[in-house]
Design an enzyme around this catalytic site. Structure first.
Site, PDB file in Angstrom:
ATOM      1  N   HIS A  31       0.847  -1.203   0.000  1.00 18.62           N
ATOM      2  CA  HIS A  31       0.000   0.000   0.000  1.00 18.62           C
ATOM      3  C   HIS A  31       0.879   1.248   0.000  1.00 18.62           C
ATOM      4  O   HIS A  31       0.582   2.234   0.661  1.00 18.62           O
ATOM      5  CB  HIS A  31      -0.990  -0.010   1.176  1.00 18.62           C
ATOM      6  CG  HIS A  31      -2.125  -0.970   0.943  1.00 18.62           C
ATOM      7  ND1 HIS A  31      -3.249  -0.628   0.240  1.00 18.62           N
ATOM      8  CD2 HIS A  31      -2.271  -2.272   1.290  1.00 18.62           C
ATOM      9  CE1 HIS A  31      -4.057  -1.678   0.168  1.00 18.62           C
ATOM     10  NE2 HIS A  31      -3.484  -2.691   0.792  1.00 18.62           N
ATOM     11  N   ALA A 119      -5.767 -14.270  -6.032  1.00 19.17           N
ATOM     12  CA  ALA A 119      -4.797 -14.757  -5.042  1.00 19.17           C
ATOM     13  C   ALA A 119      -3.848 -13.654  -4.591  1.00 19.17           C
ATOM     14  O   ALA A 119      -2.872 -13.910  -3.894  1.00 19.17           O
ATOM     15  CB  ALA A 119      -4.006 -15.927  -5.629  1.00 19.17           C
ATOM     16  N   LEU A 121      -1.884 -12.005  -6.508  1.00 19.55           N
ATOM     17  CA  LEU A 121      -0.640 -12.142  -7.261  1.00 19.55           C
ATOM     18  C   LEU A 121      -0.704 -11.352  -8.575  1.00 19.55           C
ATOM     19  O   LEU A 121       0.069 -11.591  -9.482  1.00 19.55           O
ATOM     20  CB  LEU A 121      -0.347 -13.625  -7.527  1.00 19.55           C
ATOM     21  CG  LEU A 121      -0.219 -14.478  -6.254  1.00 19.55           C
ATOM     22  CD1 LEU A 121      -0.157 -15.964  -6.594  1.00 19.55           C
ATOM     23  CD2 LEU A 121       1.010 -14.080  -5.442  1.00 19.55           C
ATOM     24  N   SER A 122      -1.658 -10.419  -8.632  1.00 18.85           N
ATOM     25  CA  SER A 122      -1.766  -9.501  -9.776  1.00 18.85           C
ATOM     26  C   SER A 122      -2.044 -10.176 -11.099  1.00 18.85           C
ATOM     27  O   SER A 122      -1.388  -9.901 -12.109  1.00 18.85           O
ATOM     28  CB  SER A 122      -0.492  -8.670  -9.926  1.00 18.85           C
ATOM     29  OG  SER A 122      -0.462  -7.743  -8.928  1.00 18.85           O
ATOM     30  N   ASP A 168       2.050  -3.125  -9.735  1.00 19.51           N
ATOM     31  CA  ASP A 168       1.818  -4.440 -10.361  1.00 19.51           C
ATOM     32  C   ASP A 168       2.108  -4.398 -11.862  1.00 19.51           C
ATOM     33  O   ASP A 168       2.737  -5.309 -12.413  1.00 19.51           O
ATOM     34  CB  ASP A 168       0.368  -4.884 -10.125  1.00 19.51           C
ATOM     35  CG  ASP A 168       0.015  -4.902  -8.648  1.00 19.51           C
ATOM     36  OD1 ASP A 168       0.941  -4.935  -7.817  1.00 19.51           O
ATOM     37  OD2 ASP A 168      -1.187  -4.869  -8.335  1.00 19.51           O
TER      38      ASP A 168
HETATM   39  C1  GLA Z   1      -2.995  -3.995  -5.226  1.00 24.54           C
HETATM   40  C2  GLA Z   1      -2.831  -2.793  -6.162  1.00 24.54           C
HETATM   41  C3  GLA Z   1      -1.411  -2.249  -6.119  1.00 24.54           C
HETATM   42  C4  GLA Z   1      -0.939  -2.019  -4.691  1.00 24.54           C
HETATM   43  C5  GLA Z   1      -1.244  -3.227  -3.805  1.00 24.54           C
HETATM   44  C6  GLA Z   1      -0.940  -2.964  -2.353  1.00 24.54           C
HETATM   45  O1  GLA Z   1      -2.223  -5.052  -5.686  1.00 24.54           O
HETATM   46  O2  GLA Z   1      -3.129  -3.165  -7.485  1.00 24.54           O
HETATM   47  O3  GLA Z   1      -1.325  -1.061  -6.879  1.00 24.54           O
HETATM   48  O4  GLA Z   1      -1.493  -0.834  -4.153  1.00 24.54           O
HETATM   49  O5  GLA Z   1      -2.585  -3.645  -3.907  1.00 24.54           O
HETATM   50  O6  GLA Z   1       0.414  -2.739  -2.153  1.00 24.54           O
END
Ligand code: GLA
Length: 380
Positions: A31, A119, A121-122, A168
């Site tokens: 965050h 999950a 993991l983007s 991400d």
């Molecule tokens: C998600 C958002 C990111 C980041 C994270 C927390 O993955 O897509 O941009 O803010 O939360 O670190």
């Protein structure tokens, strides 16, 4: 079935280009990407792949092995935010953010991803990055990776409607094998940080809790608003710009909740730099301790953890992990634990046992190896 076969059986011809981009684990700096600080993610080996077939008109047709049977149709000239099924918006959003002026024609696209959805993991940034990277290659735009990351973020912020930061998308595009990426989220300047745990008999265990609690998106936006409110009251552009000392000395200007949210951000920004130093010095006990501090801060101050994530972290630590923390947006998704490789099987068993005892669904495990970023898998 290979993605080119999927493409062929869906659209009746062979793709001209296949690109891929990975999911990510964020080692530390959670965050922080919308607070202007530095973050330290790395790419995992799981990839989203996009197969492209050029069309002669301006239409887009989309299909995905994760959503079988659905074909989404759109037109590059008349895209508007929120168009299409949720899964397709990450792809259409990239076309929209690129702008129809840059697109000489439309495409048929087939998506196939091994990044688990939900999950933490983007998986969504992996899909966006694979499409943006593929288009950049196909049209020879020669856009830089930071510019492509900004296009992907715009797609997600303004087409999908998720107010995410830029971590991400950046890691999906800029990762290199064997390294974590120290990324300045204000400028997108970056540095590759060698990250070879195996050499030290260690590994990073990913524990996917397989839960995804509600209010995820509302909670994320609310946390982001709190941080922005704190920065505004304190007279800085982002929380990166205030030292910890000054922040503490002005505590009375913030209400209790805003203070806690901002305190997480200010201390987490410091922890990222301590983690980089610990890695450089090979001080893995210290790295583990920083992971624990990050988790406690996310749990108690930012309040984005959940019982499953806490259970995974506590159980790993109780059975020999050097440290552990939740990763990603929170409220579910995955945790990571820095462990000795010899302890891996035992820690997995103990976490499985603790989950069963608490009545949680069975978690999934894998070992995260720092992998390469976006790539062309096949051309021509
Ligand atoms: C998600 C958002 C990111 C980041 C994270 C927390 O993955 O897509 O941009 O803010 O939360 O670190």
């Amino acid at each position: 079935m290979e993605i080119s076969e999927h493409f062929h059986s869906t659209f009746g011809y062979s793709p001209t280009l296949i690109s891929g981009a990975p999911g990510r684990v964020n080692l530390i700096g959670e965050h922080i990407d919308y607070n202007g600080g530095d973050v330290l993610p790395f790419a995992i080996s799981e990839l989203a792949r996009a197969a492209f077939g050029a069309r002669t008109d301006s239409k887009i047709r989309l299909a995905s092995s994760q959503f079988p049977g659905e074909i989404i149709e759109a037109d590059t000239h008349i895209l508007t935010p929120l168009y299409g099924q949720m899964w397709s918006r990450y792809i259409l959003g990239v076309f929209w953010a690129v702008g129809s002026a840059r697109l000489a024609h439309g495409f048929d696209i087939y998506i196939d991803s091994s990044v688990p959805i939900g999950a933490g993991l983007s998986s969504s940034a992996a899909v966006e990055a694979s499409v943006a990277y593929g288009l950049n290659e196909y049209f020879h735009w020669n856009m830089s990776m930071p510019d492509l990351a900004r296009i992907c973020q715009k797609a997600e912020n303004d087409f999908v409607g998720m107010p995410c930061g830029i971590m991400d998308q950046s890691i999906a595009l800029m990762a290199t094998e064997g390294h974590a990426l120290l990324l300045d989220t204000r400028t997108l300047a970056s540095q590759q940080i060698p990250f070879d745990l195996a050499h030290h008999g260690l590994e990073l265990l990913v524990i996917d809790t397989r839960v995804h609690h509600e209010l995820v998106d509302g909670g994320y936006a609310e946390r982001r608003d709190s941080c922005e409110k704190a920065a505004e009251i304190l007279g800085v552009a982002t929380l990166r710009e205030i030292s910890r000392e000054e922040f503490e000395s002005r505590k009375s200007e913030l209400d209790a909740t805003t203070y806690l949210r901002a305190h997480h951000a200010v201390t987490e920004i410091e922890r990222v730099h301590r983690a980089v130093d610990a890695l450089a010095a090979g001080e893995f006990e210290e790295l583990g301790e920083l992971l624990n501090q990050s988790h406690h801060s996310l749990r108690d101050e930012f309040t984005v953890s959940c019982p499953e994530l806490d259970c995974a972290v506590e159980t790993a630590n109780a059975h020999g992990a050097l440290g552990a923390r939740m990763i990603g947006g929170g409220y579910g998704g995955s945790a990571i634990a820095l462990i000795k490789s010899v302890d891996a099987e035992n820690i997995k068993l103990k976490i499985e046992g603790a989950f069963a005892k608490s009545g949680f669904i069975e978690p999934h495990f894998f070992t995260a190896l720092p992998s390469a970023g976006a790539q062309i898998i096949q051309q021509g």
